[in-house]
Design a protein around this motif. Structure first.
Motif, short mmCIF file in Angstrom:
data_model
loop_
_atom_site.label_atom_id
_atom_site.label_comp_id
_atom_site.label_asym_id
_atom_site.label_seq_id
_atom_site.Cartn_x
_atom_site.Cartn_y
_atom_site.Cartn_z
N ARG A 143 -32.07 10.47 -56.40
CA ARG A 143 -32.28 11.71 -55.66
C ARG A 143 -30.95 12.10 -55.03
NH1 ARG A 143 -37.10 8.88 -53.81
NH2 ARG A 143 -38.98 9.82 -54.68
N PRO A 144 -30.44 13.31 -55.29
CA PRO A 144 -29.16 13.72 -54.72
C PRO A 144 -29.13 13.52 -53.21
CG PRO A 144 -29.85 15.30 -56.37
CD PRO A 144 -31.01 14.34 -56.19
N GLY A 145 -28.05 12.88 -52.74
CA GLY A 145 -27.89 12.62 -51.32
C GLY A 145 -28.38 11.26 -50.88
N GLU A 146 -29.23 10.59 -51.71
CA GLU A 146 -29.71 9.26 -51.33
C GLU A 146 -28.64 8.20 -51.56
OE1 GLU A 146 -34.53 8.95 -51.38
OE2 GLU A 146 -33.44 8.18 -53.11
N HIS A 147 -28.74 7.11 -50.82
CA HIS A 147 -27.76 6.03 -50.88
C HIS A 147 -28.28 4.87 -51.73
CE1 HIS A 147 -26.34 8.46 -47.57
NE2 HIS A 147 -25.24 7.75 -47.50
N ARG A 148 -28.94 5.19 -52.81
CA ARG A 148 -29.43 4.16 -53.73
C ARG A 148 -29.86 4.81 -55.03
NH1 ARG A 148 -33.41 5.16 -49.99
NH2 ARG A 148 -35.51 5.58 -50.77
N ALA A 149 -29.94 4.00 -56.07
CA ALA A 149 -30.47 4.43 -57.36
C ALA A 149 -31.58 3.48 -57.75
CB ALA A 149 -29.38 4.43 -58.43
N GLN A 188 -40.04 -4.05 -67.86
CA GLN A 188 -39.65 -5.24 -67.10
C GLN A 188 -39.56 -5.02 -65.60
OE1 GLN A 188 -35.96 -6.28 -69.20
NE2 GLN A 188 -37.07 -7.89 -70.26
N GLY A 189 -39.92 -3.82 -65.13
CA GLY A 189 -39.86 -3.56 -63.70
C GLY A 189 -38.71 -2.64 -63.34
N TRP A 190 -38.28 -2.73 -62.10
CA TRP A 190 -37.25 -1.84 -61.57
C TRP A 190 -36.15 -2.66 -60.90
CZ3 TRP A 190 -42.47 -1.48 -60.67
CH2 TRP A 190 -43.15 -0.34 -61.11
N VAL A 191 -35.01 -2.05 -60.72
CA VAL A 191 -33.95 -2.56 -59.86
C VAL A 191 -33.54 -1.43 -58.94
CG1 VAL A 191 -31.62 -3.50 -59.72
CG2 VAL A 191 -33.10 -4.16 -61.62
N VAL A 192 -33.48 -1.70 -57.63
CA VAL A 192 -32.97 -0.73 -56.68
C VAL A 192 -31.53 -1.12 -56.37
CG1 VAL A 192 -33.26 0.38 -54.44
CG2 VAL A 192 -35.28 -0.38 -55.72
N ASN A 193 -30.62 -0.25 -56.72
CA ASN A 193 -29.19 -0.50 -56.56
C ASN A 193 -28.69 0.31 -55.37
OD1 ASN A 193 -26.65 -1.66 -57.81
ND2 ASN A 193 -26.10 0.50 -57.71
N MET A 194 -28.27 -0.36 -54.30
CA MET A 194 -27.72 0.34 -53.15
C MET A 194 -26.32 0.84 -53.50
SD MET A 194 -30.45 -0.25 -51.58
CE MET A 194 -30.75 -1.97 -51.89
N GLN A 195 -26.07 2.12 -53.27
CA GLN A 195 -24.80 2.73 -53.64
C GLN A 195 -24.59 4.02 -52.84
OE1 GLN A 195 -25.97 3.39 -57.84
NE2 GLN A 195 -25.87 5.60 -57.42
N SER A 196 -23.38 4.56 -52.92
CA SER A 196 -23.11 5.83 -52.25
C SER A 196 -23.83 6.97 -52.97
CB SER A 196 -21.60 6.10 -52.25
OG SER A 196 -21.15 6.35 -53.56
N PRO A 197 -24.02 8.12 -52.31
CA PRO A 197 -24.54 9.28 -53.02
C PRO A 197 -23.63 9.64 -54.20
CG PRO A 197 -24.60 9.65 -50.65
CD PRO A 197 -23.83 8.38 -50.86
N LEU A 198 -24.20 10.23 -55.22
CA LEU A 198 -23.44 10.58 -56.41
C LEU A 198 -22.37 11.62 -56.09
CD1 LEU A 198 -26.17 10.96 -59.19
CD2 LEU A 198 -24.67 9.00 -58.76
N VAL A 199 -21.22 11.45 -56.73
CA VAL A 199 -20.18 12.48 -56.74
C VAL A 199 -20.14 13.05 -58.16
CG1 VAL A 199 -17.73 12.96 -56.48
CG2 VAL A 199 -18.83 11.31 -54.95
#
Length: 229
Positions: free
Chosen positions: A91-97, A109-120
């Motif tokens: 989601r644009p502006g969120e700090h994870r994917a 196989q499920g999900w992975v939540v990857n903490m990251q900066s908002p997209l540039v």
């Protein structure tokens, strides 16, 4: 006055780059992907198995210990993506994917939540700064933290402040609440998505190293994109 060029939205099927940059805006990973959706509410990217990519390799690492991402200990190498087929939801502006993942036989196989900066957004695709911490989510929505030790090490190495690391953990707790309450994106049915059969593998373009687009932007590093508590 400096211009602030914003690249247009990508079209479904476009091949773009999903790049990881470090806090000094150096390329540390390059994953070519196909655009599934790109609008103001959601970016969805498809990463199939067999995609040519660029990954970092550590020179010195003891299995079972946190990886030390310091300048003298890593280099980039050409590779082929083999871990899992992924659908990357941001989601644009969120700090994870949120990554939806399938096996080579396309078993969910499920999900992975990857903490990251908002997209540039750039002319090449999308860039982000990885925030070390992940959440592994099984198909039954049971979950566990991953790489907590690497988040702590990032603080020790001066790559992230203690305040920033706390904000990363808080972002993870927001995701945990969504997981446990079966809220979006975990309730949206993306695990049933299938790619267009005519889509070829995404392309690794020759100028994947290009970071010249940041020369006209604010000089603050990607580290400033960690959400504050």
């Amino acid at each position: 006055m400096e211009s602030t060029f914003i690249p247009p939205l990508f079209r479904p099927g476009d091949s773009v780059l999903y790049r990881g940059l470090d806090e000094r805006r150096r390329v540390v990973s390059v994953l070519p992907v196909r655009v599934v959706r790109d609008d103001s509410n959601l970016v969805v990217l498809w990463l199939p198995l067999g995609t040519p990519s660029i990954k970092p390799e550590l020179l010195h690492h003891t299995p079972g210990s946190p990886r030390r991402w310091v300048d003298s200990n890593w280099y980039l190498t050409h590779s082929t993506w083999q871990w899992a087929e992924l659908l990357v939801l941001i989601r644009p502006g969120e700090h994870r994917a949120t990554w939806v993942r399938w096996s080579a036989e396309r078993d969910f196989q499920g999900w992975v939540v990857n903490m990251q900066s908002p997209l540039v957004r750039t002319r090449l695709g999308f860039d982000h700064w990885d925030h070390q911490l992940d959440i592994i989510v099984n198909p039954d929505r049971s979950w566990r933290w991953k790489d907590e030790d690497e988040l702590e090490l990032a603080v020790e190495l001066g790559r992230m402040t203690r305040e920033q690391a706390g904000a990363v953990r808080d972002e993870g707790l927001i995701a945990v609440e969504q997981i446990e309450q079966n809220r979006s994106p975990f309730s949206d049915g993306w695990e049933h998505w299938t790619p267009e059969p005519t889509w070829p593998l995404p392309d690794l373009v020759e100028d994947w190293r290009d970071v010249s687009m940041y020369q006209s932007l604010h000089r603050a590093g990607f580290g400033s994109h960690v959400r504050r508590r």
